[in-house]
Structures are given as structure tokens and as C-alpha cells.
Design an enzyme around this catalytic site. Structure first.
Site, PDB file in Angstrom:
ATOM      1  CG  ASN A   9      -9.624  13.245  87.500  1.00  0.00           C
ATOM      2  OD1 ASN A   9      -9.005  14.121  88.105  1.00  0.00           O
ATOM      3  ND2 ASN A   9     -10.113  12.160  88.092  1.00  0.00           N
ATOM      4  CE  LYS A  11      -7.387   9.543  88.006  1.00  0.00           C
ATOM      5  NZ  LYS A  11      -7.565   8.142  88.274  1.00  0.00           N
ATOM      6  CG  HIS A  94     -12.761   9.984  90.990  1.00  0.00           C
ATOM      7  ND1 HIS A  94     -11.951   8.947  91.397  1.00  0.00           N
ATOM      8  CD2 HIS A  94     -12.566  10.115  89.658  1.00  0.00           C
ATOM      9  CE1 HIS A  94     -11.293   8.479  90.348  1.00  0.00           C
ATOM     10  NE2 HIS A  94     -11.650   9.173  89.281  1.00  0.00           N
ATOM     11  CD  GLU A  96      -8.435   7.829  91.760  1.00  0.00           C
ATOM     12  OE1 GLU A  96      -8.190   9.047  91.785  1.00  0.00           O
ATOM     13  OE2 GLU A  96      -8.152   7.098  90.779  1.00  0.00           O
ATOM     14  CD  GLU A 166     -14.534   7.903  86.267  1.00  0.00           C
ATOM     15  OE1 GLU A 166     -13.854   8.283  85.308  1.00  0.00           O
ATOM     16  OE2 GLU A 166     -14.210   8.113  87.451  1.00  0.00           O
ATOM     17  N   GLY A 172      -7.493   3.416  85.937  1.00  0.00           N
ATOM     18  CA  GLY A 172      -6.045   3.380  86.124  1.00  0.00           C
ATOM     19  C   GLY A 172      -5.451   1.987  86.023  1.00  0.00           C
ATOM     20  CB  SER A 211      -8.304   2.092  81.151  1.00  0.00           C
ATOM     21  OG  SER A 211      -7.745   1.875  82.448  1.00  0.00           O
TER      22      SER A 211
HETATM   23  C1  PEP Z   1     -10.547   8.578  86.335  1.00  0.00           C
HETATM   24  O1  PEP Z   1      -9.855   8.553  87.336  1.00  0.00           O
HETATM   25  O2  PEP Z   1     -11.561   9.282  86.321  1.00  0.00           O
HETATM   26  C2  PEP Z   1     -10.134   7.750  85.206  1.00  0.00           C
HETATM   27  C3  PEP Z   1     -11.016   7.451  84.308  1.00  0.00           C
HETATM   28  O3  PEP Z   1      -8.810   7.347  85.187  1.00  0.00           O
HETATM   29  P1  PEP Z   1      -8.088   6.510  84.020  1.00  0.00           P
HETATM   30  O4  PEP Z   1      -8.496   7.100  82.709  1.00  0.00           O
HETATM   31  O5  PEP Z   1      -6.623   6.694  84.297  1.00  0.00           O
HETATM   32  O6  PEP Z   1      -8.532   5.097  84.175  1.00  0.00           O
END
Ligand code: PEP
Length: 249
Positions: A9, A11, A94, A96, A166, A172, A211
């Protein structure tokens, strides 16, 4: 046997040039991966990426879509447009989008239905916040989020979807769920689906996101109910993304 999946992703990152470079780096290092590899660029770079991945094993996803197919919805991108541009998958709900753009379970369920109607496979995101985990209501939150799509579209719809667990506190932040923490939630998700349809549950891919990086991917993906990863930050570097793909393979 569920095929592992590693989805990047991107973003709201990158330029036309960096998108080209990233794909070229991934293609150069892909060695007949046994995992399914998906990249999710920003909308405007989808055509560029579609050209770059042509003939490779890499698949294309969008990061969001409108729940309407066509019409006066300024600034929106529809399922038919994504399909027309070569997307096979679309990330939906997601955290976000949920936290910053007001996407409720109801909106998420409408987008899920629209994706399926357009033969796009949703990568449907669910996960609890830190506060919810501390209140010990993780399973309630996860159940509510997954029930929103099951109640709207039926459990059979999950045959054409992927779930991404997630935990919001891990996205993040550099804080990863431990393999045990993640496995417990993944098993809960699979069991909830199995209560309705054991066959669908058995074939449903449930990705972990939050992460994930080359250092922790193998231990997470080795868990029995973790079928790969949805990767944010680490998907922007070809070497890191490739290392995660190899950890999944
Ligand atoms: C995500 O936004 O789907 C995600 C897993 O981000 P990160 O790997 O940066 O935590």
C-alpha cells in the site's frame, strides 16, 4: 491450501518516476514468487504502473473507490474505472479512511458491494484502536466490522475477497503486533466466518498489516492463520518489499 499474498500500500507517496523505479526494482528481484504480489499505487499512477507490470506476476490494486458506478460525484473514482485501468483488487475501509475520511461500517459495506459488482476483489481492512485493545473490546470491534460486510453481502461474498487485519496502533508506528497477538485475532476472524461457512473460512486469506518489515515478516506469516501481509512503509523500498515477499514464499 491458501496462496500467500503480499500487497504493498503505497498510500499518498511517490511520483511517476519513483513509481517506475519501484516497479522496476521489484521486477528485477522477483524470483518466481510463490506468494501473490500486489501493488497499490495512488490513483494517478495506476496507468503508469499497469504499463510497467505488464507481463510480470505483479498484480494491481487501488487504495479506495466510490460506491457509485458513474455520474455527478466530483473527485471520485469508480469501480468500472478501476477495472478498466487494470486493477484486480481494491483496498477498502483502511483505518486511515475510517479515521480521517469518515468511512463508517455502512459506507465500507456499500463500497464492498460495489467492488464485487464490478469484479474487483476487495482487500477489506479491519482492526481495533489502541484504546479499544486496552478496553479489551478487540474482538467486539473486529466482529462488528466483519459482520458489516457479511450482513450486507452474505458470507459467500468472502470467496472473492481478502481480509486485512490491521491493528490501528500498529500502522505506521513501528509497533508490530506480536505473532501471538496477531494469530489470536486472525483465528477469531476465521472462526467467526467458519460459524457461518466452514469452506469459505478455510479458503479465506487473512493478511496482517501494521509495521510489517523484513525483520518480523517471517515470524508473523509463519502463524497458521496469517496468510501474508498488507505492507505500508516497507513497500516503498524494493529491497524491503522483496524481502517480505521472500519471507512469505
Ligand atoms: C497500512 O497502512 O496498511 C500499513 C500496514 O502501514 P505500515 O506497514 O506502514 O504500518
Amino acid at each position: 491450501m491458501r496462496q500467500k499474498m503480499v500487497a504493498g500500500n503505497w498510500k499518498m507517496n511517490g511520483t511517476t518516476n519513483s513509481a517506475r523505479e519501484l516497479i522496476s526494482g521489484i521486477k528485477a528481484g522477483l524470483d518466481g514468487p510463490s506468494a501473490e504480489v500486489v501493488v497499490c499505487p495512488p490513483f494517478v499512477y495506476i496507468p503508469t504502473v499497469a504499463t510497467e507490470i505488464a507481463g510480470s506476476a505483479i498484480k494491481l490494486a487501488a487504495q479506495n473507490m466510490c460506491d457509485k458506478d458513474v455520474g455527478a460525484f466530483t473527485g471520485e473514482i469508480s469501480g468500472p474505472m478501476l477495472k478498466d485501468s487494470g486493477c484486480e483488487y481494491v483496498i477498502l475501509a483502511h483505518s486511515e479512511r475510517r479515521a480521517m475520511f469518515g468511512e463508517t461500517d455502512e459506507v465500507a459495506a456499500r463500497k464492498y458491494a460495489a467492488a464485487l459488482n464490478n469484479n474487483l476483489k476487495p482487500i477489506f481492512c479491519i482492526g481495533e484502536t489502541l484504546g479499544e485493545r486496552e478496553q479489551d473490546i478487540t474482538e467486539d470491534v473486529i466482529a462488528r466490522q466483519i459482520d458489516a460486510i457479511i450482513n450486507a453481502e452474505g458470507v459467500a461474498s468472502l470467496a472473492n475477497a481478502v481480509i486485512a487485519y490491521e491493528p490501528v496502533w500498529a500502522i505506521g508506528t513501528g509497533k508490530t503486533a506480536t505473532p501471538d497477538q496477531a494469530q489470536n485475532v486472525h483465528a477469531f476472524i476465521r472462526q467467526r466466518v467458519a460459524n457461518l461457512d466452514a469452506g469459505i473460512a478455510e479458503s479465506l486469506r487473512i493478511l496482517y498489516g501494521g509495521s510489517m518489515n523484513p525483520g518480523n515478516a517471517a515470524d508473523l506469516i509463519a502463524q497458521p492463520d496469517i496468510d501474508g501481509g498488507l505492507i505500508g512503509g516497507a513497500s516503498l523500498k524494493a529491497d524491503d518489499f522483496l524481502a517480505i515477499i521472500n519471507a512469505a514464499g
